[in-house]
Design a protein around this motif. Structure first.
Motif, mmCIF file in Angstrom:
data_model
loop_
_atom_site.group_PDB
_atom_site.id
_atom_site.type_symbol
_atom_site.label_atom_id
_atom_site.label_comp_id
_atom_site.label_asym_id
_atom_site.label_seq_id
_atom_site.Cartn_x
_atom_site.Cartn_y
_atom_site.Cartn_z
ATOM 1 N N MET A 277 0.691 -1.245 -0.057
ATOM 2 C CA MET A 277 0.114 -0.092 -0.142
ATOM 3 C C MET A 277 0.801 1.393 -0.018
ATOM 4 O O MET A 277 0.382 2.085 -0.567
ATOM 5 C CB MET A 277 -1.005 0.000 1.246
ATOM 6 N N ALA A 278 1.986 1.352 0.732
ATOM 7 C CA ALA A 278 2.924 2.421 0.822
ATOM 8 C C ALA A 278 3.514 2.798 -0.693
ATOM 9 O O ALA A 278 3.666 3.752 -0.925
ATOM 10 C CB ALA A 278 3.990 2.063 1.531
ATOM 11 N N ALA A 279 3.656 1.570 -1.451
ATOM 12 C CA ALA A 279 4.244 1.921 -2.793
ATOM 13 C C ALA A 279 3.221 2.516 -3.779
ATOM 14 O O ALA A 279 3.659 3.194 -4.590
ATOM 15 C CB ALA A 279 4.730 0.440 -3.239
ATOM 16 N N ALA A 280 1.859 2.353 -3.347
ATOM 17 C CA ALA A 280 0.775 2.801 -4.147
ATOM 18 C C ALA A 280 0.127 4.136 -3.423
ATOM 19 O O ALA A 280 -0.902 4.743 -4.103
ATOM 20 C CB ALA A 280 -0.222 1.805 -4.465
ATOM 21 N N ASP A 281 0.665 4.673 -2.470
ATOM 22 C CA ASP A 281 -0.003 5.751 -1.762
ATOM 23 C C ASP A 281 -1.242 5.491 -1.238
ATOM 24 O O ASP A 281 -2.011 6.287 -1.540
ATOM 25 C CB ASP A 281 0.366 6.932 -2.324
ATOM 26 N N ARG A 282 -1.550 4.209 -0.758
ATOM 27 C CA ARG A 282 -2.709 3.981 -0.312
ATOM 28 C C ARG A 282 -2.827 3.382 0.938
ATOM 29 O O ARG A 282 -1.866 3.187 1.673
ATOM 30 C CB ARG A 282 -3.373 2.854 -1.322
ATOM 31 N N GLY A 283 -4.065 3.568 1.931
ATOM 32 C CA GLY A 283 -4.276 3.093 3.142
ATOM 33 C C GLY A 283 -5.460 2.184 3.165
ATOM 34 O O GLY A 283 -6.382 2.384 2.062
ATOM 35 N N CYS A 284 -5.554 1.538 4.049
ATOM 36 C CA CYS A 284 -6.813 0.680 4.213
ATOM 37 C C CYS A 284 -7.943 0.984 5.420
ATOM 38 O O CYS A 284 -7.309 1.819 6.430
ATOM 39 C CB CYS A 284 -6.239 -0.732 4.396
ATOM 40 N N ARG A 285 -9.186 0.956 4.943
ATOM 41 C CA ARG A 285 -9.954 1.153 6.219
ATOM 42 C C ARG A 285 -10.548 -0.042 6.840
ATOM 43 O O ARG A 285 -11.413 -0.077 7.869
ATOM 44 C CB ARG A 285 -10.931 1.962 5.759
ATOM 45 N N ARG A 286 -10.393 -1.199 6.074
ATOM 46 C CA ARG A 286 -10.713 -2.577 6.306
ATOM 47 C C ARG A 286 -10.033 -3.725 6.118
ATOM 48 O O ARG A 286 -9.510 -3.726 5.067
ATOM 49 C CB ARG A 286 -12.171 -2.658 6.057
ATOM 50 N N LEU A 287 -9.565 -4.636 7.139
ATOM 51 C CA LEU A 287 -8.830 -5.744 6.789
ATOM 52 C C LEU A 287 -9.509 -7.096 7.117
ATOM 53 O O LEU A 287 -10.458 -7.221 7.934
ATOM 54 C CB LEU A 287 -7.639 -5.649 7.976
ATOM 55 N N CYS A 288 -9.301 -7.934 6.352
ATOM 56 C CA CYS A 288 -9.804 -9.367 6.670
ATOM 57 C C CYS A 288 -8.812 -10.459 6.678
ATOM 58 O O CYS A 288 -7.831 -10.356 5.712
ATOM 59 C CB CYS A 288 -10.913 -9.616 5.327
ATOM 60 N N LEU A 289 -8.529 -11.103 7.764
ATOM 61 C CA LEU A 289 -7.611 -12.366 8.208
ATOM 62 C C LEU A 289 -8.439 -13.339 7.826
ATOM 63 O O LEU A 289 -9.408 -13.781 8.472
ATOM 64 C CB LEU A 289 -6.990 -11.968 9.390
#
Length: 506
Positions: A277-289
């Motif tokens: 995500m850092a390489a694409a300048d993105r951040g997440c609001r929800r994660l699924c394990l």
């Protein structure tokens, strides 16, 4: 007949138009008047996979050998086909088409199936919706033929062999004049039907089923004319498998031996995912394990964030206490971590002392509390337009985008609900009580500030509601309270004024 409405989108020139689009982006646009064909490997050498209109007019036919087509048309230019890139674009187009319906999936190599049940009125009716879909694909540089019908099979046949933008309510009359190729059968089965004199779907429907059942008893269901006919007419179910789009950012660990606890692999997966995500300048609001057990079962754990982030340390803390709830069975052999909700997130500027920015401290606190206690058990105050203190705020969800109202220094953070009445022993005229009893304690006022007058809200309060005069007081021990007098002497709205304690200052 059910109330389903299925749209079939045929893209007969997807391969050649996609190749021309990629060539144009490279700055090497191909003229339409020069024959061009795409070749794919065949059993006896390359065969024509797709061709532009100039090549078709020159005699190039899909499925013929490339050397034969070049013998017919010496000016034919042949390029290698790219079926994998075409399939990837078709998958993206299928998800893009969900703006017109909630479920869609690629249909073969050159088509899309779209379920628009109950959605046509949003676009001005079925005819207007089909025109808008066709115009959308035209803007993308693709030739599309469409049809709408109650079944997937009927829509497929009409899109390829029926009139332009056909709309069908009763499949049998609409399909009867179409060729049997509209039933999605193999070439061998179509050849056999033609030898039997069955050229149209109407001819096939008129034949007694018993004789055809004997002839096609050993055929696969997807190549059985009777099964395909029943599916097209709505007599047999044909579910639509609409997969969800693959996550844009994901990391997984494939284990040689099953494990009972995924905790040791989670930090590495989070570091890998956050680096993507850092390489694409993105951040997440929800994660699924997701953990996959050796017995075929799958277990998911989801965490949500109040603000987009890609801090692996913060994300790791959100899984504290939640991995123990997983039932390992006989163990996990695959662990996958996917970012389900992704937003743009630029690089943050650190402080002059090298410290990380602190603007996300509140959002991260909310994330940890929600992960520990559940999002439904935590609320945050949201401002409301009211002068009455108990109406000025309303509980809201912890992940709400609306910021919390700023705290007022002249108002206590903690309010009593409802306000508790106090017994006044001695009152100063036009001022606070000099001494009062609250919860069986006698308090003497050492200092005070006020009054702050709050009038009733006539649009909310019933007639006769009395005004309030609020005082900030402090007793001899340093306890700071927020009290008010309800009503005035001789205000014509009741007896003597009453006193209440409404809040406690920190």
């Amino acid at each position: 007949m059910t109330g389903r409405r299925i749209v079939s989108i045929s893209l007969p020139r997807l391969a050649i138009e996609s190749w021309q689009s990629r060539a144009t982006r490279r700055g090497d646009a191909w003229p339409e008047d020069i024959p061009l064909a795409l070749a794919a490997p065949g059993p006896h050498g390359p065969v024509i996979h797709a061709a532009n209109r100039a090549a078709e007019r020159a005699g190039a036919r899909i499925g013929t050998r490339a050397v034969d087509s070049r013998a017919i048309c010496p000016a034919l230019h042949i390029e290698p086909a790219e079926p994998e890139r075409d399939a990837a674009r078709l998958a993206r187009l299928a998800f893009w088409a969900r703006r017109w319906g909630p479920y869609s999936t690629p249909d073969g190599d050159d088509g899309i199936i779209l379920d628009t049940t109950g959605a046509a009125h949003l676009f001005g009716g079925e005819a207007a919706m089909l025109a808008e879909i066709q115009a959308g694909f035209a803007r993308a540089g693709l030739t599309a033929r469409l049809a709408l019908a109650p079944t997937r099979g009927a829509a497929w046949a009409l899109a390829r062999f029926g009139p332009e933008r056909a709309i069908c309510t009763d499949p049998l009359p609409a399909l009867a004049p179409l060729p049997v190729a509209g039933l999605r059968l193999s070439g061998e089965t179509l050849l056999l039907l033609r030898r039997l004199g069955l050229k149209t779907i109407g001819d096939l429907a008129a034949i007694p089923r018993l004789s055809l059942m004997r002839r096609f008893a050993r055929a696969e269901p997807q190549d059985n004319p009777l099964v395909r006919l029943d599916q097209a007419l709505g007599r047999a179910a044909e579910p639509l498998d609409a997969p969800e789009p693959a996550p844009e950012f994901a990391a997984e660990a494939r284990l040689a031996e099953p494990v009972m606890d995924p905790s040791d692999w989670l930090p590495g997966l989070l570091a890998d995912l956050c680096a993507q995500m850092a390489a694409a300048d993105r951040g997440c609001r929800r994660l699924c394990l997701s953990v996959f057990r050796v017995d075929g079962e799958r277990r998911d754990i989801r965490v949500a964030m109040a603000a987009p982030t890609r801090d692996p340390g913060h994300l790791l803390r959100l899984f504290d206490g939640r991995l123990e709830r997983l039932d390992p069975g006989y163990g996990f052999d695959l662990i996958r971590l996917a970012a389900e909700a992704v937003e743009p997130l630029a690089q943050a500027q650190p402080g002059l002392d090298g410290a990380a920015p602190t603007g996300l401290a509140l959002a991260r606190l909310v994330d940890r509390l929600a992960a520990r206690f559940g999002a439904q058990t935590i609320s945050r105050p949201l401002p409301r337009e009211s002068h009455v203190p108990e109406r000025a705020e309303a509980p809201g969800p912890p992940l709400a985008a609306t910021p919390a109202p700023p705290a007022r220094p002249d108002r206590p953070i903690r309010l009593l609900n409802p306000p508790e009445e106090i017994r006044v022993l001695y009152a100063i005229p036009e001022g606070p009580p000099a001494q009062f009893v609250w919860r069986r304690q006698t308090l003497r006022v050492a200092r005070h500030a006020g009054p702050e007058r709050i009038a009733p809200e006539w649009w909310h309060d019933r007639p006769g509601t009395r005004l309030r005069d609020y005082f900030r007081i402090e007793d001899d021990s340093g306890l700071r309270l927020w009290i008010y007098r309800e009503g005035l002497v001789h205000d014509g709205r009741g007896g003597a004024p009453r006193w209440f304690l409404h809040g406690i200052f920190a």
